[in-house]
Scaffold this active site. Structure first.
Site, short mmCIF file in Angstrom:
data_model
loop_
_atom_site.label_atom_id
_atom_site.label_comp_id
_atom_site.label_asym_id
_atom_site.label_seq_id
_atom_site.Cartn_x
_atom_site.Cartn_y
_atom_site.Cartn_z
N ASN A 208 -3.59 -3.70 2.94
CA ASN A 208 -2.53 -4.60 3.23
C ASN A 208 -3.04 -5.70 4.25
O ASN A 208 -4.14 -5.74 4.31
CB ASN A 208 -1.47 -3.83 4.04
CG ASN A 208 -2.04 -3.03 5.08
OD1 ASN A 208 -2.14 -3.77 6.17
ND2 ASN A 208 -2.04 -1.71 5.03
N ASP A 276 0.87 4.05 2.68
CA ASP A 276 1.86 4.96 2.49
C ASP A 276 1.25 5.91 1.34
O ASP A 276 1.38 7.26 1.36
CB ASP A 276 3.38 4.69 2.23
CG ASP A 276 4.08 4.04 3.62
OD1 ASP A 276 3.62 4.67 4.66
OD2 ASP A 276 4.74 2.99 3.36
N LYS A 286 -17.17 3.05 -11.31
CA LYS A 286 -16.41 2.13 -11.57
C LYS A 286 -15.68 2.11 -12.57
O LYS A 286 -16.10 2.49 -13.87
CB LYS A 286 -17.31 0.94 -11.58
CG LYS A 286 -16.61 -0.49 -11.40
CD LYS A 286 -17.50 -1.61 -11.70
CE LYS A 286 -16.75 -2.95 -12.03
NZ LYS A 286 -17.45 -3.99 -12.42
N ASP A 305 1.62 11.06 7.10
CA ASP A 305 1.97 10.35 8.08
C ASP A 305 1.51 10.55 9.56
O ASP A 305 1.80 11.74 10.04
CB ASP A 305 3.49 10.19 8.16
CG ASP A 305 4.36 9.30 8.82
OD1 ASP A 305 3.87 8.95 9.97
OD2 ASP A 305 5.29 8.77 8.41
N LYS A 338 14.27 5.73 12.09
CA LYS A 338 13.00 6.02 11.97
C LYS A 338 12.37 6.89 13.29
O LYS A 338 11.73 7.97 12.94
CB LYS A 338 12.19 4.74 11.89
CG LYS A 338 10.62 5.03 11.43
CD LYS A 338 10.20 3.53 11.04
CE LYS A 338 10.63 2.92 9.72
NZ LYS A 338 9.91 1.58 9.54
N LYS A 342 10.96 10.40 12.49
CA LYS A 342 9.27 10.85 12.96
C LYS A 342 9.18 11.58 14.03
O LYS A 342 8.19 12.34 14.25
CB LYS A 342 8.50 9.53 12.79
CG LYS A 342 8.82 8.64 11.58
CD LYS A 342 7.50 8.00 11.37
CE LYS A 342 7.57 7.06 10.21
NZ LYS A 342 6.42 6.63 9.56
N1 CTP Z 1 2.32 5.50 10.11
C1 CTP Z 1 1.81 6.31 10.29
N2 CTP Z 1 1.02 7.06 9.14
C2 CTP Z 1 1.66 6.73 7.80
C3 CTP Z 1 2.41 5.51 8.10
C4 CTP Z 1 3.08 5.03 9.04
O1 CTP Z 1 1.25 6.70 11.32
N3 CTP Z 1 1.01 7.08 7.12
C5 CTP Z 1 2.91 4.91 11.51
C6 CTP Z 1 2.56 3.22 11.91
O2 CTP Z 1 1.38 3.18 12.39
C7 CTP Z 1 3.79 2.65 12.48
C8 CTP Z 1 5.03 3.69 11.91
O3 CTP Z 1 4.34 4.76 11.37
O4 CTP Z 1 3.66 3.20 13.87
C9 CTP Z 1 5.53 2.77 10.79
O5 CTP Z 1 6.33 3.63 9.98
P1 CTP Z 1 6.76 3.36 8.48
O6 CTP Z 1 7.59 4.38 8.24
O7 CTP Z 1 5.43 3.12 7.84
O8 CTP Z 1 7.34 2.08 8.87
P2 CTP Z 1 7.36 0.92 7.95
O9 CTP Z 1 5.99 0.09 7.90
O10 CTP Z 1 8.10 0.02 8.89
O11 CTP Z 1 7.78 1.21 6.48
P3 CTP Z 1 9.17 1.59 5.89
O12 CTP Z 1 10.28 0.73 6.71
O13 CTP Z 1 9.05 1.26 4.46
O14 CTP Z 1 9.55 3.20 6.15
#
Ligand code: CTP
Length: 402
Positions: A208, A276, A286, A305, A338, A342
């Site tokens: 990304n 994600d 390859k 996550d 969120k 989390k």
């Molecule tokens: N994060 C993480 N591990 C992941 C995905 C995200 O630690 N596999 C953490 C990121 O570092 C950030 C936060 O979670 O602190 C963002 O959460 P996320 O759910 O990914 O939010 P967005 O990127 O805003 O995406 P969405 O709104 O689509 O859920």
């Protein structure tokens, strides 16, 4: 800021050695005492007389100087300092350090010291990138040696690239951060940053656009308040800040492993843009084009996550866990949901709708969501956001006013 601190400064042999004289002056301006040690090669670039004049201290050069041993032995010299700084650190010095060699005063001091060591490498880009040097750097990092740079730029040899000594004021900042008496001194904070790369096959990956700027600024601000920072970074555009322990990873799984290995911590700040999903079964060969018209298809698996995993740990959870959230609409509602989902303590919500200009810009508008509700901060530079957040973290875990 560095009043009462004693720095043992080892000056290696390289064109950049002249900058070590500026470093002596800058460290003294901040209140430190600087005791210079110049290697034999270093003396080809700076003289003991200049180093002595600028430091107002005796300069040490020779392991077998009996007068020095009578006055102060090499063991005492290495232990008497609060911090050992090597600038410039040549490929030769890094190699000696990595292999435990002690064939001159500088390398002997580095082996004998019980203090932290901060190195600022300087060498030609090809030397820096040579696998042998990179092996030594990896060894030294895993030994806990702190690195300031190198940085990218034009070199005395006419080439351009990574290997340039970071500027003296940045080395002085790294020294100050390492020795800081700040409110977070003695506290350990983990910061994740940058994107992750999820392999498709040995040559392709999913990534990304995260530059790592906000996470890097966070790590620098926390180190500036005296925290011991473990900086776990994916392949970012910006170099890691000086004076933090950097762990480089590629994938989300590696990032989680590195975070777990870095625990325990007083706080964790998850600023990384973690993918994600990963490719469920990345090919170890390859993937070829195959017959005309046929397309490969990829199966995805969900990545761990990291923020949720650490927030929900029943044992060893850092007392303060902070996540970031990039939102385009219903910022407060989405970020609040969120935070609950989390189970982290704070969410730093970032409004990235195009009209804000926050995405990819210098400034940021953030809303900090905590148990107390939503706190909207005025628009400010990303570095300022980092400093304000670091001060808020210090207030929370060390009880100093934010
Ligand atoms: N994060 C993480 N591990 C992941 C995905 C995200 O630690 N596999 C953490 C990121 O570092 C950030 C936060 O979670 O602190 C963002 O959460 P996320 O759910 O990914 O939010 P967005 O990127 O805003 O995406 P969405 O709104 O689509 O859920």
């Amino acid at each position: 800021m560095l009043a009462g601190k004693r720095i043992l400064l080892i000056i290696g042999g390289g064109v950049a050695a002249f900058k070590s004289l500026i470093l002596i002056r800058q460290l003294r301006e901040r209140g430190a005492t600087v005791v210079p040690v110049i290697t034999r090669a270093g003396q080809a670039f700076v003289t003991p007389l200049s180093a002595s004049a600028l430091s107002a201290e005796k300069v040490y050069t020779d392991l077998f100087d009996l007068t020095d041993e009578a006055e102060m032995g090499h063991i005492e010299l290495s232990r008497d300092a609060d911090l050992v700084v090597v600038a410039p650190a040549t490929a030769d010095l890094l190699g000696k350090m990595a292999h435990g060699l002690a064939d001159d005063l500088a390398s002997t001091l580095l082996l004998a010291t019980d203090k932290r060591v901060l190195v600022a490498p300087a060498m030609n880009v090809r030397m820096w990138e040579h696998p042998a040097v990179q092996r030594n750097v990896a060894t030294l990092k895993s030994d806990g040696i702190l690195f300031a740079g190198p940085t990218e730029g034009a070199m005395a040899c006419g080439e351009f690239g990574l290997g340039r000594l970071v500027e003296p004021d940045e080395i002085a900042d790294a020294v100050a951060a390492t020795l800081s008496q700040g409110p977070l001194a003695g506290r350990h904070v983990i910061v994740t940053s940058g994107p992750t790369h999820e392999p498709i096959d040995p040559v392709r990956y999913i990534a990304n656009r995260s530059s790592g700027a906000q996470g890097t600024a966070m790590a620098a601000a926390l180190a500036g308040l005296g925290a011991h920072v473990t900086f776990v970074t994916g392949p970012a555009d910006v170099p890691p800040p000086a004076g933090v322990a950097t762990v480089r990873v590629e994938t989300a799984s590696e990032m989680l492993d590195a975070v777990r290995a870095a625990l325990p911590a007083d706080a964790a700040v998850f600023a990384a843009a973690v993918a994600d999903w990963r490719v469920a079964s990345a090919s170890d060969k390859k993937i070829k084009k195959g017959d005309a018209g046929t397309m490969p298809s990829l199966d995805f698996a969900e990545n761990p996550d990291i923020l949720a995993t650490v927030s929900q740990m029943t044992e060893g959870r850092p007392p303060l866990v902070i996540g970031f959230a990039a939102e385009t609409d219903d910022v407060v509602a989405n970020a609040t949901a969120k935070r609950a989902r989390k189970q982290c303590d704070w969410i730093v919500a970032n409004d990235v709708s195009p009209e804000t200009g926050n995405m990819g810009g210098q400034d940021n508008t953030v809303i900090v969501i905590s148990a107390e509700g939503a706190d909207t901060w005025p628009r400010m530079g990303k570095d300022q956001v980092a400093r304000k957040l670091a001060a808020k973290i210090a207030a929370e875990i060390a009880g100093t006013p934010a």
